[in-house]
Design an enzyme around this catalytic site. Structure first.
Site, mmCIF file in Angstrom:
data_model
loop_
_atom_site.group_PDB
_atom_site.id
_atom_site.type_symbol
_atom_site.label_atom_id
_atom_site.label_comp_id
_atom_site.label_asym_id
_atom_site.label_seq_id
_atom_site.Cartn_x
_atom_site.Cartn_y
_atom_site.Cartn_z
ATOM 1 C CE1 TYR A 223 4.933 4.185 -5.619
ATOM 2 C CE2 TYR A 223 4.105 6.451 -5.617
ATOM 3 C CZ TYR A 223 4.093 5.163 -5.097
ATOM 4 O OH TYR A 223 3.246 4.859 -4.066
ATOM 5 C CE1 TYR B 279 0.314 6.286 -3.394
ATOM 6 C CE2 TYR B 279 0.486 8.423 -2.306
ATOM 7 C CZ TYR B 279 1.071 7.250 -2.753
ATOM 8 O OH TYR B 279 2.410 7.036 -2.556
ATOM 9 N N PRO C 153 2.970 -4.336 -2.497
ATOM 10 C CG PRO C 153 5.198 -4.495 -1.834
ATOM 11 C CD PRO C 153 4.193 -5.094 -2.753
ATOM 12 C CE LYS D 69 -4.282 2.604 -1.189
ATOM 13 N NZ LYS D 69 -4.785 3.778 -0.471
ATOM 14 C CG HIS E 198 5.671 12.081 4.178
ATOM 15 N ND1 HIS E 198 6.730 11.978 3.316
ATOM 16 C CD2 HIS E 198 6.203 12.178 5.406
ATOM 17 C CE1 HIS E 198 7.863 12.013 4.009
ATOM 18 N NE2 HIS E 198 7.566 12.123 5.283
HETATM 19 C C1 FAD Z 1 8.547 -5.432 2.664
HETATM 20 C C2 FAD Z 1 7.100 -5.099 2.910
HETATM 21 C C3 FAD Z 1 6.703 -3.774 2.803
HETATM 22 C C4 FAD Z 1 5.377 -3.443 3.037
HETATM 23 N N1 FAD Z 1 4.998 -2.121 2.927
HETATM 24 C C5 FAD Z 1 3.725 -1.776 3.228
HETATM 25 C C6 FAD Z 1 3.322 -0.388 3.278
HETATM 26 O O1 FAD Z 1 4.119 0.544 3.041
HETATM 27 N N2 FAD Z 1 2.042 -0.103 3.617
HETATM 28 C C7 FAD Z 1 1.141 -1.098 3.923
HETATM 29 O O2 FAD Z 1 -0.016 -0.775 4.255
HETATM 30 N N3 FAD Z 1 1.489 -2.415 3.900
HETATM 31 C C8 FAD Z 1 2.756 -2.777 3.570
HETATM 32 N N4 FAD Z 1 3.130 -4.098 3.615
HETATM 33 C C9 FAD Z 1 2.132 -5.118 3.945
HETATM 34 C C10 FAD Z 1 1.902 -5.208 5.437
HETATM 35 O O3 FAD Z 1 3.116 -5.385 6.142
HETATM 36 C C11 FAD Z 1 0.925 -6.353 5.736
HETATM 37 O O4 FAD Z 1 -0.198 -6.200 4.910
HETATM 38 C C12 FAD Z 1 0.511 -6.348 7.210
HETATM 39 O O5 FAD Z 1 1.558 -6.806 8.034
HETATM 40 C C13 FAD Z 1 -0.721 -7.230 7.413
HETATM 41 O O6 FAD Z 1 -1.039 -7.282 8.786
HETATM 42 P P1 FAD Z 1 -1.748 -8.573 9.390
HETATM 43 O O7 FAD Z 1 -1.926 -8.293 10.839
HETATM 44 O O8 FAD Z 1 -2.931 -8.928 8.575
HETATM 45 O O9 FAD Z 1 -0.708 -9.766 9.148
HETATM 46 P P2 FAD Z 1 0.765 -9.960 9.697
HETATM 47 O O10 FAD Z 1 1.418 -8.669 9.986
HETATM 48 O O11 FAD Z 1 1.427 -10.886 8.741
HETATM 49 O O12 FAD Z 1 0.552 -10.698 11.082
HETATM 50 C C14 FAD Z 1 0.121 -12.046 11.163
HETATM 51 C C15 FAD Z 1 0.652 -12.648 12.455
HETATM 52 O O13 FAD Z 1 0.128 -13.954 12.612
HETATM 53 C C16 FAD Z 1 1.144 -14.788 13.124
HETATM 54 N N5 FAD Z 1 0.780 -16.170 12.819
HETATM 55 C C17 FAD Z 1 0.798 -16.795 11.611
HETATM 56 N N6 FAD Z 1 0.379 -18.060 11.734
HETATM 57 C C18 FAD Z 1 0.079 -18.248 13.026
HETATM 58 C C19 FAD Z 1 -0.406 -19.348 13.771
HETATM 59 N N7 FAD Z 1 -0.679 -20.520 13.189
HETATM 60 N N8 FAD Z 1 -0.607 -19.198 15.106
HETATM 61 C C20 FAD Z 1 -0.332 -18.019 15.718
HETATM 62 N N9 FAD Z 1 0.126 -16.928 15.056
HETATM 63 C C21 FAD Z 1 0.326 -17.049 13.734
HETATM 64 C C22 FAD Z 1 2.394 -14.286 12.435
HETATM 65 O O14 FAD Z 1 3.564 -14.661 13.133
HETATM 66 C C23 FAD Z 1 2.161 -12.785 12.434
HETATM 67 O O15 FAD Z 1 2.699 -12.153 13.570
HETATM 68 C C24 FAD Z 1 4.446 -4.468 3.375
HETATM 69 C C25 FAD Z 1 4.857 -5.800 3.491
HETATM 70 C C26 FAD Z 1 6.175 -6.131 3.258
HETATM 71 C C27 FAD Z 1 6.604 -7.568 3.402
#
Ligand code: FAD
Length: 394
Positions: free
Chosen positions: A199, A380, A287, A291, A75
């Site tokens: 948007y 973006y 969101p 990012k 996209h």
């Molecule tokens: C509805 C929604 C829409 C989104 N849309 C976008 C988008 O379009 N684009 C974008 O870039 N981002 C988006 N995001 C944000 C994105 O999903 C997060 O920023 C991303 O998941 C971060 O990845 P991470 O690996 O840092 O953390 P997470 O994906 O949160 O992973 C962390 C992991 O750690 C585990 N964990 C936590 N505590 C412990 C513990 N004590 N011991 C062992 N494991 C543990 C959790 O279970 C989880 O699996 C969105 C978020 C939401 C909620």
């Protein structure tokens, strides 16, 4: 008590932890991932869906993009709707050909787990890290129930409520921001794939539509701060989507409805002794600019390079400067996300007629031509060319 020894212990099997683990193991570094939830749960958790140009580039370089490239879609433009006008921002053209890939986060997570399993490094699922100890010694430890991992380095990729950030001393600060509104986020069945991100800015509140799969889109509806899902029966969601976002695809059921608290945080610094933070454990973004996941992957790529260099006997400069480097970028991305939010929401105390015309003028500037539009397009799409450099996509 089971005891394991590894070079890098990673807490959390989200995008950050899984990308990091894949890059480390492919470079011959031994690592273990512990994850609180089951494999089925993390592989089914629908969240983000837009992968930036540089995220895709990093996944490709790591040999991790095969299925995404086969099944995802590209996209390169988004539409802003305001005062009955639809303004197309062709950020692909404005950034010299860089695009997003639409590929749901849970699919990427599934692919990354499969790649790790293939190499014999399946994460330890349903294992909650309870504490991180000895991080200022050469042998830090991660303690789980009936399991202790001793390692050279720990990377906390455990999201915004994990144990890693809580293990930092009080000298580390968390900078929070709470926005004066929340977003209802709705995963909805649709009769056709959303052709682009939309948007809509209006006096009744912001609404957005994000592509996910052929038959699913994610919608956002601005709501009052502190609002709950209980106030949003399906009838009200349909009504508000029609009022704020027409024209709409045909919308069916809503498999997932929840209120997202609109908040942002950054922790400083991101390293203490032999503990590094990456992804949502280090920063939370709203969101608005899609990012969060992309920044999580960027942290993981940076941490992987720094750790590989150090563990191969390098002098460790990249590791020593990890926090400084990441924070510079994290604040740039927070600033972008904050700016986009200000464009999408009207201040409650302003006359909407005037405020909406200001918004439309600002949106039209983003459609270009000129350096202002090019700079927005690069930020973006996450081209990696910060500040509007006119590089061509690779
Ligand atoms: C509805 C929604 C829409 C989104 N849309 C976008 C988008 O379009 N684009 C974008 O870039 N981002 C988006 N995001 C944000 C994105 O999903 C997060 O920023 C991303 O998941 C971060 O990845 P991470 O690996 O840092 O953390 P997470 O994906 O949160 O992973 C962390 C992991 O750690 C585990 N964990 C936590 N505590 C412990 C513990 N004590 N011991 C062992 N494991 C543990 C959790 O279970 C989880 O699996 C969105 C978020 C939401 C909620």
């Amino acid at each position: 008590m089971r005891r394991l020894r590894t070079q890098v212990a990673i807490i959390g099997a989200g995008p950050a932890g899984l990308v990091l683990a894949n890059l480390l193991t492919r470079a011959g570094v031994d690592c273990r991932v512990v994850e609180r939830c089951s494999r089925a749960h993390v592989e089914g958790r629908a969240r983000a869906g837009l992968l930036e140009h540089r995220t895709v580039r990093a996944l490709r370089q790591g040999g991790l993009a095969g299925r995404m490239l086969a099944e995802g879609t590209r996209h390169g433009w988004c539409d802003f709707r305001c005062l009955g006008r639809s303004v197309r921002v062709d950020y692909g053209a404005l950034s010299g050909g860089h695009t997003h890939w639409v590929y749901p986060q849970q699919f990427l997570v599934r692919d990354l787990i499969a790649a790790l399993a293939h190499g014999g490094f399946t994460p330890l699922f349903s294992r909650t890290a309870r504490a991180v100890a000895d991080i200022t010694t050469p042998r830090p430890r991660v303690m789980c129930d009936a399991l202790e991992i001793t390692c050279d380095y720990v990377v906390g990729c455990d999201g915004s409520r994990g144990v890693s950030r809580a293990s930092l001393p009080a000298t580390h600060r968390v900078f929070p921001r709470r926005y004066p509104y929340d977003w209802l986020t709705v995963l909805a069945e649709v009769d056709e794939a959303a052709p682009c991100v939309v948007y809509a800015v209006g006096a009744g509140g912001f609404a957005g539509m994000m592509p996910r799969t052929r038959h699913l889109s994610r919608f956002y509806l601005q709501c009052a701060p502190g609002d709950t899902e209980a106030h949003w029966p399906a009838r009200r969601i349909h009504e508000q989507l029609r009022a704020r976002l027409t024209p709409l695809p045909k919308v069916g059921g809503f498999p997932d409805v929840r209120v997202l608290r609109m908040r942002a945080t950054v922790t400083e610094p991101l390293r203490h002794g032999r503990l590094l933070l990456a992804g949502d454990a280090a920063h939370v973004l709203t969101p608005s600019g899609a990012k969060g996941m992309n920044l999580a992957v960027a942290d993981a790529v940076d941490a992987a390079e720094a750790l590989i260099g150090r563990l191969r006997g390098g002098e460790g400069h990249a590791l020593a400067t990890y926090s400084e480097r990441r924070l510079a970028e994290i604040w740039r991305v927070q600033e972008f996300s904050d700016r986009l939010l200000r464009l999408l929401h009207l201040p409650p105390d302003e006359d909407p007629g005037f405020a909406l015309r200001l918004r439309l003028a600002a949106i039209q500037r983003l459609a270009g031509p000129g350096p202002h539009a090019a700079a927005f397009a690069h930020q973006y799409v996450g081209s990696g060319a910060e500040g509007g450099a006119h590089g061509r996509a690779d």
